[in-house]
Design an enzyme around this catalytic site. Structure first.
Site, PDB file in Angstrom:
ATOM      1  CG  HIS A  53      -1.871   1.080   1.363  1.00 24.85           C
ATOM      2  ND1 HIS A  53      -1.820   2.001   2.382  1.00 24.85           N
ATOM      3  CD2 HIS A  53      -2.934   1.423   0.595  1.00 24.85           C
ATOM      4  CE1 HIS A  53      -2.812   2.860   2.252  1.00 24.85           C
ATOM      5  NE2 HIS A  53      -3.505   2.534   1.170  1.00 24.85           N
ATOM      6  CG  HIS A  95      -3.365   8.794  -0.324  1.00 20.71           C
ATOM      7  ND1 HIS A  95      -4.042   9.668   0.500  1.00 20.71           N
ATOM      8  CD2 HIS A  95      -4.122   7.675  -0.386  1.00 20.71           C
ATOM      9  CE1 HIS A  95      -5.158   9.096   0.917  1.00 20.71           C
ATOM     10  NE2 HIS A  95      -5.233   7.887   0.392  1.00 20.71           N
TER      11      HIS A  95
END
Length: 738
Positions: A53, A95
């Site tokens: 991730h 992100h």
């Protein structure tokens, strides 16, 4: 790709076409000896994907080449990129929609708040330091090499992973805010073509935006797409219908990890959708999700998930049970063959006075193990931990031994039953509420599974093979509340009908040996109970209570047999044993743990399953087992045995009853009934009058459990019925007789 938690998993009932998500397989499918061939609580493939991730973001600054390299060094199967678009149309790995959190944009461009990516050109973003913030936030993980790390473009990130992953590491990309960036999808496909990865089998594209995914489906129909979900997105929706709807464009779903429960898994896997939950950072959570059969996990801690998948591990928690003042049975299950080590100590750090026990988990017992810890001290809290010897992952538990003989110590126990029936599937809130009370022990009063009911573990009931029965127990152990309760306190488990099939009689039911085998495999059970399958036993809590556990299934005559002197529920030997235990007990309370009620007619007309024949319903019904219970009732009265409490579940409502069987105006014994924990909820009916019952309380149509407390100093016993959230619905104190 890593090996499955079930030591290679069959996809016998989950056949897929060539266009389905199993195109990502790296290894051939193996069939596990303990798989039942129909459960939906297993991966669609034989492998579980480790998805880094934002890179190995627990160890380095997210979305930097350094974090990606660490993820690959840790053997991630996929590296994930979140995508944003710059002012001049370049895709970057980032992100947030703003640059503020993970770069020095505030310092370099102080007058350009709120520092949104879309307001900056690639050249401006290339000047930013995307690594130093990590060193400040996590000084224990700081590295000089993180200083000056830059924000990579998508093209740069892809080429880096291709080079350092030797073409074996997959790519997982999210269109992060497609509504903010018109043309994002087309730009993404352009870069995938340019870098020659568009046709890679190990390529996933993901988004929370259905619109973005449907657009990608039109642009590149063969690429695997994953629909991400938050809890809010699924609120009020039927997951079965939702996943059927999205299956026309999605190859998988990416839920927030707390959404993953058996129903979610069944709905996804029935529609051939892979399940990749996010973001899973503790090994406890990783194992919990692996036990549910997920196909991969997003994690910041790549190494922790890899360690689990590369070695045998404790897969369904631990438990302790059948506890005495000097011994306890410890239980665990691994995901494959392994040697399991238990450490037991009064020291929670296990640095002093530690007892070590080992056992081998094998296929014959579905990789479950039981060990007997002896030589323990009375009235003492013990801590224990278990691990597969080749694994670093450890699961901890605790229990309290019974007080020494003749001592009078207070007691709090919880009891309940009826879990996983009539469409009710884990998780069940009652277990969390029980655990919160920190009881001295838990009495699981039967119907610990519903082997004959449809659930994700056995979608084609009834259970017929031992693998089916095992699957049911594993399904209930996916409940985090149940695992917490079993790990926190000792458990005494008894069986009732649904451990085998509805209203069965042990000697005449062909499935009895199979159901009993699985029951003994999945509960911490002493050899005194399990030897010769007798299951009945007495346990003492000092001189405060003797708990007399009955086996109401293994010896019974057929329910359809007319009641009489030759009809039995307990069998002659157990009946005489019960009488002797009652007579010999000098404990304040004699608690008889029975899996069926006294005066509530159960089963059906002409085939009553409990003691009562239901005179008030049909006075001509010749069945039931009243003749045998009359012997027990008469014995209690004639021998003047005081403070007898029968405790049970089974009927799917709560009730507290006192009995004046000889009609002399005095209470002869009491009956305490709770439930269900997780099965159909019904309302109380009328009572069979044979043994003089008087209701103190009755309530139905809610999930509940019971609490029983004894305070010897006050000569008092107290019962509570609590709902699944722990709220008290009924409380009553009994003055104990001398």
């Amino acid at each position: 790709m890593k090996k499955s938690l079930i030591a290679g998993i069959a996809c016998l009932s989950l056949s897929v076409t060539s266009g389905a998500p199993l195109a990502v397989l790296a290894h051939p499918i193996e069939i596990s000896a303990t798989d039942n061939g129909q459960t939906t609580l297993r991966p669609l493939s034989s492998d579980v994907a480790v998805i880094a991730h934002r890179g190995a973001s627990a160890y380095g600054p997210e979305h930097t080449l350094a974090a990606y390299k660490q993820a690959m060094t840790m053997k991630a199967d996929y590296v994930e990129f979140d995508l944003q678009m710059t002012k001049d149309g370049h895709l970057i790995a980032m992100h947030d929609e703003t640059l503020a959190r993970t770069t020095n944009a505030k310092e370099l461009y102080p007058d350009r708040a709120p520092w949104q990516v879309k307001d900056f050109t690639l050249e401006e973003i290339s000047r930013l330091d995307a690594g130093s913030w990590f060193n400040k936030a996590y000084p224990d993980k700081a590295k000089t090499e993180y200083i000056g790390q830059h924000v990579p473009t998508l093209e740069e990130a892809i080429e880096f992973v291709k080079q350092h992953g030797n073409g074996k590491v997959g790519l997982y990309m999210e269109t992060k805010a497609p509504s903010v960036y018109p043309g994002m999808e087309e730009k993404l496909i352009e870069i995938l073509k340019k870098t020659n990865v568009l046709d890679d089998e190990k390529l996933f594209l993901e988004s929370f935006s259905e619109e973005s995914l449907r657009k990608l489906k039109k642009l590149v129909p063969e690429v695997k797409l994953v629909q991400l979900y938050t809890a809010k997105m699924l609120s009020g929706k039927d997951v079965y219908q939702e996943f059927k709807r999205i299956s026309d464009y999605a190859a998988g779903v990416g839920p927030s990890k707390e959404l993953v429960v058996p129903k979610f898994m069944e709905a996804a896997h029935q529609n051939q959708l892979l399940v990749h939950p996010w973001t899973v950072n503790s090994q406890d959570d990783m194992v919990s999700l692996l036990s549910l059969g997920v196909d991969g996990e997003f994690t910041n801690n790549t190494d922790l998930l890899v360690d689990l998948l590369d070695n045998p591990f404790i897969s369904h928690g631990v438990a302790s049970g059948d506890i005495t003042d000097s011994s306890a049975i410890l239980w665990a299950r691994t995901n494959e063959k392994a040697r399991v080590q238990f450490e037991i100590s009064t020291d929670s750090s296990f640095k002093h006075d530690t007892i070590v026990k080992t056992s081998r988990a094998d296929v014959e017992h579905d990789f479950t193990v039981n060990v007997n810890a002896t030589g323990l001290k009375p009235d003492t809290t013990y801590f224990y931990r278990a691990h597969a010897i080749s694994s670093k992952y450890t699961v901890n538990g605790s229990f309290k031994t019974a007080p020494e003989e003749n001592s009078l110590k207070p007691l709090t126990m919880v009891w309940g039953g009826d879990t996983g029936g009539q469409g009710e599937i884990p998780p069940f809130n009652s277990f969390k509420a029980m655990s919160a009370l920190n009881p001295d022990f838990f009495l699981f009063s039967g119907d610990t599974i519903y082997a004959d009911n449809k659930t994700p573990a056995v979608p084609n009931p009834p259970s017929e093979t031992v693998e089916d029965f095992w699957a049911k127990y594993k399904e209930n152990r996916t409940d985090a509340g149940l695992r917490s309760l079993l790990q926190k306190t000792g458990t005494f488990a008894i069986w009732d009908d649904h451990e085998v099939t509805n209203d069965f009689s042990g000697p005449t039911q062909p499935l009895t040996p199979t159901g009993l085998r699985a029951f003994k495999d999945y509960w911490p059970m002493s050899s005194e109970r399990s030897t010769e399958d007798k299951l009945y036993q007495k346990y003492s809590w000092g001189n405060t209570m003797d708990m007399i556990i009955l086996n109401n299934r293994g010896y019974r005559s057929p329910n359809t047999q007319a009641d009489g002197a030759d009809k039995t529920m307990l069998g002659k030997e157990q009946l005489e044993w019960l009488k002797q235990q009652l007579l010999a007990s000098d404990a304040k309370v004699k608690l008889v743990a029975t899996s069926v009620p006294i005066s509530i007619p159960t089963g059906k007309a002409m085939a009553r399953d409990g003691w009562a024949n239901g005179n008030q319903v049909n006075p001509n019904d010749p069945t039931g087992y009243e003749n045998e219970f009359k012997q027990i009732s008469d014995f209690i009265i004639e021998k003047e045995i005081k403070n007898v409490f029968f405790v049970t579940t089974d009927v799917h409502f709560a009730e507290v009853i006192k009995y004046d069987a000889n009609q002399d105006g005095k209470t002869d014994y009491n009956e305490l009934i709770s439930g269900p924990i997780g099965a159909v909820k019904i309302n109380p009916g009328t009572l069979d009058p044979t043994f003089g019952p008087e209701r103190l309380y009755a309530e139905g149509n809610f999930f509940n459990f019971g609490v029983f407390q004894i305070n010897p100093s006050k000569q008092e016993a107290k019962v509570e019925i609590r709902d699944e959230n722990g709220k008290v619905h009924f409380s009553h104190s009994f003055q104990l007789e001398e």
